[in-house]
Write a protein that holds these residues in place. Structure first.
Motif, mmCIF file in Angstrom:
data_model
loop_
_atom_site.group_PDB
_atom_site.id
_atom_site.type_symbol
_atom_site.label_atom_id
_atom_site.label_comp_id
_atom_site.label_asym_id
_atom_site.label_seq_id
_atom_site.Cartn_x
_atom_site.Cartn_y
_atom_site.Cartn_z
ATOM 1 N N ASP A 204 0.795 -1.140 0.305
ATOM 2 C CA ASP A 204 0.352 0.281 0.217
ATOM 3 C C ASP A 204 0.762 0.971 0.405
ATOM 4 N N CYS A 205 1.357 1.629 -1.099
ATOM 5 C CA CYS A 205 2.090 2.884 -1.303
ATOM 6 C C CYS A 205 2.176 3.232 -2.605
ATOM 7 N N GLN A 206 2.359 4.500 -2.826
ATOM 8 C CA GLN A 206 2.518 4.819 -4.099
ATOM 9 C C GLN A 206 4.200 3.854 -4.596
ATOM 10 N N ILE A 207 3.954 3.729 -6.509
ATOM 11 C CA ILE A 207 5.055 3.155 -7.118
ATOM 12 C C ILE A 207 5.584 3.887 -8.142
ATOM 13 N N GLY A 208 6.704 3.545 -8.118
ATOM 14 C CA GLY A 208 7.485 3.833 -9.563
ATOM 15 C C GLY A 208 8.061 3.359 -10.362
ATOM 16 N N ILE A 209 7.979 3.217 -11.556
ATOM 17 C CA ILE A 209 8.986 2.216 -12.491
ATOM 18 C C ILE A 209 9.472 2.834 -13.916
ATOM 19 N N ILE A 210 10.883 2.902 -13.789
ATOM 20 C CA ILE A 210 11.664 3.274 -15.107
ATOM 21 C C ILE A 210 12.085 2.611 -15.887
ATOM 22 N N PRO A 211 12.550 1.965 -17.252
ATOM 23 C CA PRO A 211 12.980 0.813 -17.489
ATOM 24 C C PRO A 211 13.877 0.815 -18.137
ATOM 25 N N GLY A 212 15.120 -0.322 -17.679
ATOM 26 C CA GLY A 212 16.013 -0.534 -17.924
ATOM 27 C C GLY A 212 16.670 -1.081 -19.204
ATOM 28 N N ASN A 213 17.945 -1.414 -19.431
ATOM 29 C CA ASN A 213 18.251 -1.669 -20.693
ATOM 30 C C ASN A 213 17.952 -3.118 -21.045
ATOM 31 N N HIS A 214 17.311 -3.929 -20.521
ATOM 32 C CA HIS A 214 17.005 -5.059 -20.738
ATOM 33 C C HIS A 214 15.036 -4.770 -21.332
ATOM 34 N N GLN B 139 21.698 -1.531 -26.578
ATOM 35 C CA GLN B 139 21.782 -3.275 -25.751
ATOM 36 C C GLN B 139 22.104 -2.245 -24.352
ATOM 37 N N SER B 140 22.939 -2.732 -23.894
ATOM 38 C CA SER B 140 23.071 -2.453 -22.342
ATOM 39 C C SER B 140 23.739 -0.578 -22.044
ATOM 40 N N ILE B 141 24.511 -0.369 -23.403
ATOM 41 C CA ILE B 141 24.349 1.173 -22.769
ATOM 42 C C ILE B 141 23.354 2.306 -22.739
ATOM 43 N N VAL C 35 27.854 7.022 -11.979
ATOM 44 C CA VAL C 35 29.026 7.317 -12.353
ATOM 45 C C VAL C 35 29.999 6.025 -11.974
ATOM 46 N N PRO C 36 31.315 5.842 -12.299
ATOM 47 C CA PRO C 36 32.150 4.757 -12.266
ATOM 48 C C PRO C 36 32.141 4.008 -11.093
ATOM 49 N N CYS C 37 31.608 3.253 -11.322
ATOM 50 C CA CYS C 37 31.886 1.434 -10.189
ATOM 51 C C CYS C 37 33.261 1.096 -10.341
ATOM 52 N N GLY C 38 33.614 1.149 -10.778
ATOM 53 C CA GLY C 38 35.595 0.459 -10.552
ATOM 54 C C GLY C 38 35.360 -0.878 -11.416
ATOM 55 N N GLY C 39 34.616 -1.557 -11.943
ATOM 56 C CA GLY C 39 35.120 -2.562 -11.994
ATOM 57 C C GLY C 39 34.581 -3.080 -13.248
ATOM 58 N N TRP C 40 34.149 -4.468 -13.964
ATOM 59 C CA TRP C 40 33.832 -4.724 -15.972
ATOM 60 C C TRP C 40 32.227 -3.860 -15.787
ATOM 61 N N MET C 41 31.646 -4.026 -15.121
ATOM 62 C CA MET C 41 30.056 -2.782 -15.724
ATOM 63 C C MET C 41 30.282 -1.284 -15.851
ATOM 64 N N ASP C 42 31.660 -0.777 -15.550
ATOM 65 C CA ASP C 42 31.631 0.807 -16.256
ATOM 66 C C ASP C 42 32.123 -0.021 -17.772
ATOM 67 N N LYS C 43 31.905 -1.028 -18.391
ATOM 68 C CA LYS C 43 31.960 -1.123 -20.169
ATOM 69 C C LYS C 43 30.727 -0.988 -20.233
ATOM 70 N N HIS C 44 29.651 -1.107 -19.325
ATOM 71 C CA HIS C 44 28.161 -1.104 -19.761
ATOM 72 C C HIS C 44 27.489 0.521 -19.402
ATOM 73 N N TRP D 117 27.414 4.770 -19.194
ATOM 74 C CA TRP D 117 25.697 5.843 -19.769
ATOM 75 C C TRP D 117 26.438 6.709 -20.181
ATOM 76 N N LYS D 118 26.391 7.222 -21.618
ATOM 77 C CA LYS D 118 27.113 7.688 -22.202
ATOM 78 C C LYS D 118 27.422 9.085 -22.230
ATOM 79 N N ASN D 119 26.417 10.278 -21.928
ATOM 80 C CA ASN D 119 26.218 11.533 -21.670
ATOM 81 C C ASN D 119 26.279 11.214 -20.343
ATOM 82 N N ARG D 120 26.635 10.638 -19.660
ATOM 83 C CA ARG D 120 25.932 10.755 -18.415
ATOM 84 C C ARG D 120 27.526 12.141 -17.427
#
Length: 250
Positions: free
Chosen positions: A72-82, A121-123, A155-164, A166-169
């Motif tokens: 019982d609350c407000q719900i907000g949804i945004i899309p992800g790359n998948h 894709q993942s970008i 912001v960068p996480c410092g691991g392999w996920m930085d390859k995926h 956000w282009k104009n962050r």
């Protein structure tokens, strides 16, 4: 006000299917939503990748769990790359989606902004129109407090996920830096819990509701349990936050 953030559910059409670390994402999400209900949040934020295969059935499973849990609350949804936006719109209540309700205004001077960073894709990438709209809204509410929700990591996480990435962050982060009323940015995508304070803004990553990624140079998962983030938005503009992980394997 209590906000609960969940992210990266990666549901499949087949709700018996398991993924990394032999985790069934449907069962782990079901368990987490049951816990979330006991927290009695004011807002439930879902920061992308509800689906792992883009199928209509995966979103139907999600909607079914939300209905079954009766949070019982407000719900907000945004899309992800998948996420498949067409299937998301067709199978999830419209009132939850960023397209219909791009902001959640809370009674204690807090505004939550639901931002779409899905691109290729993942970008990730956020549109210039979205950034312009955000900047205009912020200029009209400079004496209030703002929490920005995205899928990709700003912001960068410092691991392999930085390859995926956000282009104009940098364009996004410039707006954050110029607006001291922005107190927090929450995001998913990287399947790990990280907090970084940069000037006035706290950047917060969320655990996945299924498998967790290891923050190293090459792809790997780790053995941490699925989880979610609790965010308390205080009347003085401060943020208190922590993550919760389920205790038993699903």
């Amino acid at each position: 006000m209590k906000i609960i953030q969940i992210s990266d559910c990666h549901l499949f059409a087949d709700n018996q299917k398991v993924g990394y670390n032999n985790i069934n994402p449907f069962q782990s999400l079901k368990h987490i939503l049951a816990e979330v209900k006991t927290q009695q949040p004011d807002v439930l934020l879902i920061t992308g990748d509800i689906s792992g295969d883009g199928s209509g059935q995966s979103y139907q499973h999600f909607s079914g769990l939300i209905h079954e849990t009766k949070i019982d609350c407000q719900i907000g949804i945004i899309p992800g790359n998948h996420d498949n936006q067409a299937q998301l719109k067709a199978n999830v209540f419209e009132k939850y989606l960023w397209l219909n309700n791009p902001r959640i205004v809370l009674p204690n001077q807090w505004h939550i902004h639901l931002l779409d960073t899905q691109y290729q894709q993942s970008i990730g990438r956020i549109s210039v129109d979205s950034l312009t709209s955000l900047a205009e809204y912020l200029s009209q509410h400079t004496h209030d407090y703002h929490l920005l929700a995205t899928h990709h990591h700003a912001v960068p996480c410092g691991g392999w996920m930085d390859k995926h990435e956000w282009k104009n962050r940098q364009m996004f982060n410039t707006i954050v830096a110029k607006n001291p009323s922005i107190k927090g940015v929450v995001y998913g995508h990287i399947h790990m819990a990280i907090e970084q304070q940069i000037d006035q803004c706290l950047y917060m990553a969320c655990p996945s509701t299924c498998w967790q990624f290891a923050n190293q140079e090459t792809f790997a998962t780790n053995d941490l349990m699925p989880g979610y983030r609790v965010i308390n938005l205080l009347k003085n503009g401060q943020i208190n936050t922590f993550t919760v992980r389920i205790k038993e394997p699903i």
